[in-house]
Design a protein around this motif. Structure first.
Motif, PDB file in Angstrom:
ATOM      1  N   ARG A 200       0.784  -1.243  -0.131  1.00 45.40           N
ATOM      2  CA  ARG A 200       0.041   0.025  -0.039  1.00 45.40           C
ATOM      3  C   ARG A 200       0.628   1.371  -0.008  1.00 45.40           C
ATOM      4  O   ARG A 200       0.608   2.256  -0.867  1.00 45.40           O
ATOM      5  CB  ARG A 200      -1.078  -0.057   1.243  1.00 45.40           C
ATOM      6  CG  ARG A 200      -1.794   1.184   1.431  1.00 45.40           C
ATOM      7  CD  ARG A 200      -3.084   0.782   2.336  1.00 45.40           C
ATOM      8  NE  ARG A 200      -2.362   0.199   3.609  1.00 45.40           N
ATOM      9  CZ  ARG A 200      -2.377   1.099   4.586  1.00 45.40           C
ATOM     10  NH1 ARG A 200      -2.395   2.412   4.983  1.00 45.40           N
ATOM     11  NH2 ARG A 200      -1.822   0.353   5.763  1.00 45.40           N
ATOM     12  N   ASP A 203       2.513   1.585  -3.279  1.00 39.27           N
ATOM     13  CA  ASP A 203       1.610   2.148  -4.526  1.00 39.27           C
ATOM     14  C   ASP A 203       1.399   3.571  -4.061  1.00 39.27           C
ATOM     15  O   ASP A 203       1.317   4.524  -5.071  1.00 39.27           O
ATOM     16  CB  ASP A 203       0.351   1.396  -4.274  1.00 39.27           C
ATOM     17  CG  ASP A 203       0.588  -0.021  -4.610  1.00 39.27           C
ATOM     18  OD1 ASP A 203       1.698  -0.333  -5.562  1.00 39.27           O
ATOM     19  OD2 ASP A 203      -0.286  -0.790  -4.488  1.00 39.27           O
ATOM     20  N   THR A 204       1.480   4.156  -3.024  1.00 34.86           N
ATOM     21  CA  THR A 204       1.301   5.473  -2.654  1.00 34.86           C
ATOM     22  C   THR A 204       2.185   6.212  -3.380  1.00 34.86           C
ATOM     23  O   THR A 204       2.097   7.314  -3.683  1.00 34.86           O
ATOM     24  CB  THR A 204       0.973   5.606  -1.055  1.00 34.86           C
ATOM     25  OG1 THR A 204      -0.195   5.157  -0.610  1.00 34.86           O
ATOM     26  CG2 THR A 204       0.823   7.342  -0.745  1.00 34.86           C
ATOM     27  N   SER A 207       2.453   6.372  -6.789  1.00 32.12           N
ATOM     28  CA  SER A 207       1.236   7.200  -7.631  1.00 32.12           C
ATOM     29  C   SER A 207       1.414   8.671  -7.606  1.00 32.12           C
ATOM     30  O   SER A 207       0.651   9.134  -8.127  1.00 32.12           O
ATOM     31  CB  SER A 207      -0.189   6.700  -6.714  1.00 32.12           C
ATOM     32  OG  SER A 207      -0.053   7.309  -5.545  1.00 32.12           O
ATOM     33  N   CYS A 208       2.352   9.104  -6.927  1.00 34.28           N
ATOM     34  CA  CYS A 208       2.830  10.466  -6.766  1.00 34.28           C
ATOM     35  C   CYS A 208       3.945  10.849  -7.893  1.00 34.28           C
ATOM     36  O   CYS A 208       4.962  10.435  -7.853  1.00 34.28           O
ATOM     37  CB  CYS A 208       3.284  10.824  -5.400  1.00 34.28           C
ATOM     38  SG  CYS A 208       3.702  12.359  -5.082  1.00 34.28           S
ATOM     39  N   GLU A 209       3.741  11.895  -8.753  1.00 35.74           N
ATOM     40  CA  GLU A 209       4.660  12.496  -9.537  1.00 35.74           C
ATOM     41  C   GLU A 209       5.822  13.086  -8.640  1.00 35.74           C
ATOM     42  O   GLU A 209       5.596  13.653  -7.739  1.00 35.74           O
ATOM     43  CB  GLU A 209       4.207  13.328 -10.587  1.00 35.74           C
ATOM     44  CG  GLU A 209       3.320  12.788 -11.550  1.00 35.74           C
ATOM     45  CD  GLU A 209       4.066  11.685 -12.539  1.00 35.74           C
ATOM     46  OE1 GLU A 209       5.136  11.637 -12.456  1.00 35.74           O
ATOM     47  OE2 GLU A 209       3.118  11.296 -13.290  1.00 35.74           O
ATOM     48  N   LYS A 212       5.871   8.320 -10.202  1.00 33.64           N
ATOM     49  CA  LYS A 212       4.856   7.662 -10.884  1.00 33.64           C
ATOM     50  C   LYS A 212       5.442   7.320 -12.651  1.00 33.64           C
ATOM     51  O   LYS A 212       5.326   6.385 -13.173  1.00 33.64           O
ATOM     52  CB  LYS A 212       3.536   8.321 -11.145  1.00 33.64           C
ATOM     53  CG  LYS A 212       2.371   7.708 -11.959  1.00 33.64           C
ATOM     54  CD  LYS A 212       0.991   8.499 -11.833  1.00 33.64           C
ATOM     55  CE  LYS A 212       0.212   7.911 -12.735  1.00 33.64           C
ATOM     56  NZ  LYS A 212      -1.160   8.510 -12.677  1.00 33.64           N
ATOM     57  N   ARG A 215       8.536   5.090 -12.460  1.00 33.68           N
ATOM     58  CA  ARG A 215       8.203   3.732 -11.669  1.00 33.68           C
ATOM     59  C   ARG A 215       9.266   2.533 -12.464  1.00 33.68           C
ATOM     60  O   ARG A 215       9.983   1.716 -11.659  1.00 33.68           O
ATOM     61  CB  ARG A 215       6.895   3.124 -12.019  1.00 33.68           C
ATOM     62  CG  ARG A 215       6.743   1.881 -11.145  1.00 33.68           C
ATOM     63  CD  ARG A 215       5.109   1.546 -11.428  1.00 33.68           C
ATOM     64  NE  ARG A 215       4.842   0.244 -10.605  1.00 33.68           N
ATOM     65  CZ  ARG A 215       4.425  -0.344  -9.860  1.00 33.68           C
ATOM     66  NH1 ARG A 215       3.798   0.723  -9.072  1.00 33.68           N
ATOM     67  NH2 ARG A 215       4.059  -1.306  -9.307  1.00 33.68           N
ATOM     68  N   LYS A 412      -1.366  16.689  -2.125  1.00 31.91           N
ATOM     69  CA  LYS A 412      -1.112  15.325  -2.434  1.00 31.91           C
ATOM     70  C   LYS A 412       0.183  15.160  -2.899  1.00 31.91           C
ATOM     71  O   LYS A 412       0.874  14.142  -2.749  1.00 31.91           O
ATOM     72  CB  LYS A 412      -2.133  14.659  -3.097  1.00 31.91           C
ATOM     73  CG  LYS A 412      -3.371  14.344  -2.690  1.00 31.91           C
ATOM     74  CD  LYS A 412      -4.495  13.827  -3.564  1.00 31.91           C
ATOM     75  CE  LYS A 412      -5.951  13.539  -2.666  1.00 31.91           C
ATOM     76  NZ  LYS A 412      -6.957  13.077  -3.713  1.00 31.91           N
ATOM     77  N   GLU A 413       0.775  16.173  -3.871  1.00 31.96           N
ATOM     78  CA  GLU A 413       1.858  15.932  -4.634  1.00 31.96           C
ATOM     79  C   GLU A 413       2.898  17.088  -4.371  1.00 31.96           C
ATOM     80  O   GLU A 413       2.571  18.163  -3.721  1.00 31.96           O
ATOM     81  CB  GLU A 413       1.415  15.689  -6.234  1.00 31.96           C
ATOM     82  CG  GLU A 413       0.778  14.491  -6.487  1.00 31.96           C
ATOM     83  CD  GLU A 413       0.773  14.363  -7.834  1.00 31.96           C
ATOM     84  OE1 GLU A 413       1.375  15.310  -8.685  1.00 31.96           O
ATOM     85  OE2 GLU A 413       0.251  13.109  -8.218  1.00 31.96           O
TER      86      GLU A 413
END
Length: 437
Positions: A200, A203-204, A207-209, A212, A215, A412-413
């Motif tokens: 988890r 993945d977090t 999922s953030c630039e 992301k 990857r 978030k980013e």
């Protein structure tokens, strides 16, 4: 004409050729050096604790004699026979944080620190330096190292092997960046929970630039170290537990600082793992965390804010990003008007052209006036300017945007400046760049 074409081609080849060839100087193993940093607010010293080896080298194989950013400490490896620089590495330490708290004015203390270096084929001299808050050297040690030393302990054969699972593996460690997620405070019965948590959290992050988009350049492995007791120590509550890495809250007497007092123990737990960067997942719902550049990041696994916290802390440990919040109650001043911060996302304007000056809109005022900033949303993380407040100081330190993942949990980013800084670190690890110092 042919002569000039050949000359141009030769120059291009020379410009792109690595200044230090990995296989010429290193044998593909890891040299681990455990140091002890000791002292107080006025004097600091460095000691070698032990040498150890790992069977594989998972670190960078390019830009070996160059630094992308400075950090608060660095290490340089030179050949013994001719003094050629063959490896450089920068990092930060808890010891330097300690020298800035009130207790350091009345108590000498020691901290351990682990540095991973490529194993040299021949004898070398290694210089390690610590810098103060003005980025001046305050302690240094130069010591010889012989790869034939009989007291080098092979950890790949001597340490117990915990259960490991790759969350994803994009390729060989030779040309990928390896992250190890380590279990802390999980008992043997709780390891299935840890492996779910590790996925988890990976993945977090990815999922953030800009992680992301990058990857495919990373490998992430979860390492199920077993703790004898479940949870994390909280000294302020009189709670001390027997956990794998012996981490605890209230580190350096800061309630939310979840720290690692024994980096050697953490690295012992990873002895069978290919890793460059360490993320520790703590089995707790208490809020807190920590991130130390090129050392480790740690985050609680089960707090409501854990997911944004882990991105923030990894921004510290991987990207060398500075905190963009401020509260003006620090015992020590960390940033000075006549010194440009080494963090890419902070400036004192002393040498702003080194930072994000090239990313500012044409004609943008420096610094950004308060009335202009007041017209933007408090969570604006895209409008680049030079906004006052950052690095724990409301005055004299500036950040790139109103808000960012390095400032609050509401965003978030990362802002564009932080994203560029992280992208540069990724490239530094994987692409030769002769423009670096």
């Amino acid at each position: 004409m042919r002569f000039f074409l050949l000359l141009t081609l030769c120059l291009l080849v020379m410009a792109t050729k690595a200044s230090v060839d990995f296989d010429t100087y290193f044998d593909g193993r890891t040299l681990r050096i455990d140091y002890t940093f000791a002292g107080d607010s006025t004097s600091q010293q460095i000691f070698v604790n032990q040498y150890a080896s790992l069977d594989n080298w998972a670190g960078r194989r390019v830009n070996l004699d160059k630094l992308q950013i400075e950090g608060t400490a660095d290490i340089t490896m030179r050949t013994k026979k001719d003094g050629k620089v063959i490896y450089r590495y920068s990092f930060s330490t808890h010891f330097q944080d300690y020298t800035g708290i009130e207790q350091a004015t009345r108590l000498k203390a020691s901290f351990d620190h682990v540095v991973l270096l490529p194993m040299p084929r021949e004898e070398v001299n290694i210089e390690i330096r610590l810098f103060d808050f003005r980025q001046k050297p305050v302690a240094s040690l130069t010591h010889p190292f012989d790869p034939k030393d009989i007291l080098i302990r092979n950890l790949s054969t001597n340490e117990p092997k915990p259960e490991t699972r790759y969350i994803f593996k994009s390729g060989d460690s030779r040309d990928h960046i390896d992250i190890a997620i380590l279990a802390e405070g999980y008992t043997k019965e709780e390891l299935p929970i840890f492996f779910e948590d590790a996925k988890r959290y990976a993945d977090t992050i990815f999922s953030c630039e800009p992680f992301k988009s990058n990857r495919s350049k990373f490998n992430v492995v979860a390492v199920g170290a077993v703790s004898q007791q479940s949870g994390i120590s909280e000294p302020a509550k009189g709670k001390w537990l027997n956990t794998a890495a012996e981490t605890f809250f209230d580190f350096l007497y800061m309630s939310r600082l979840l720290g690692v007092p024994k980096l050697s123990k953490v690295n012992d737990l990873l002895a069978h793992t290919d890793y460059e960067h360490i993320l520790i997942l703590a089995n707790t719902d208490t809020y807190g965390g920590c991130g130390v550049y090129n050392s480790y990041a740690i985050s609680p696994a089960h707090n409501a804010q854990s997911l944004p916290v882990v991105i923030h802390e990894f921004g510290h440990s991987f990207g060398g990003l500075g905190d963009e919040y401020f509260y003006d109650d620090s015992y020590t001043q960390y940033y000075y008007p006549d010194v440009e911060p080494w963090n890419e996302n902070l400036t004192t304007l002393f040498d702003f052209k080194r930072k994000w000056a090239d990313m500012l809109p044409k004609g943008a005022p420096i610094p950004t006036p308060a009335d202009t900033a007041g017209k933007l949303s408090k969570n604006d993380a895209t409008t680049i300017g030079v906004y006052e407040g950052g690095g724990y100081q409301s005055k004299g330190v500036y950040r790139p945007t109103i808000n960012c993942r390095m400032r609050t949990n509401a965003v978030k980013e990362f802002c564009p400046v932080c994203k560029r800084a992280i992208n540069r670190i990724i490239d530094y690890n994987l692409k030769e760049n002769n423009s670096l110092k």
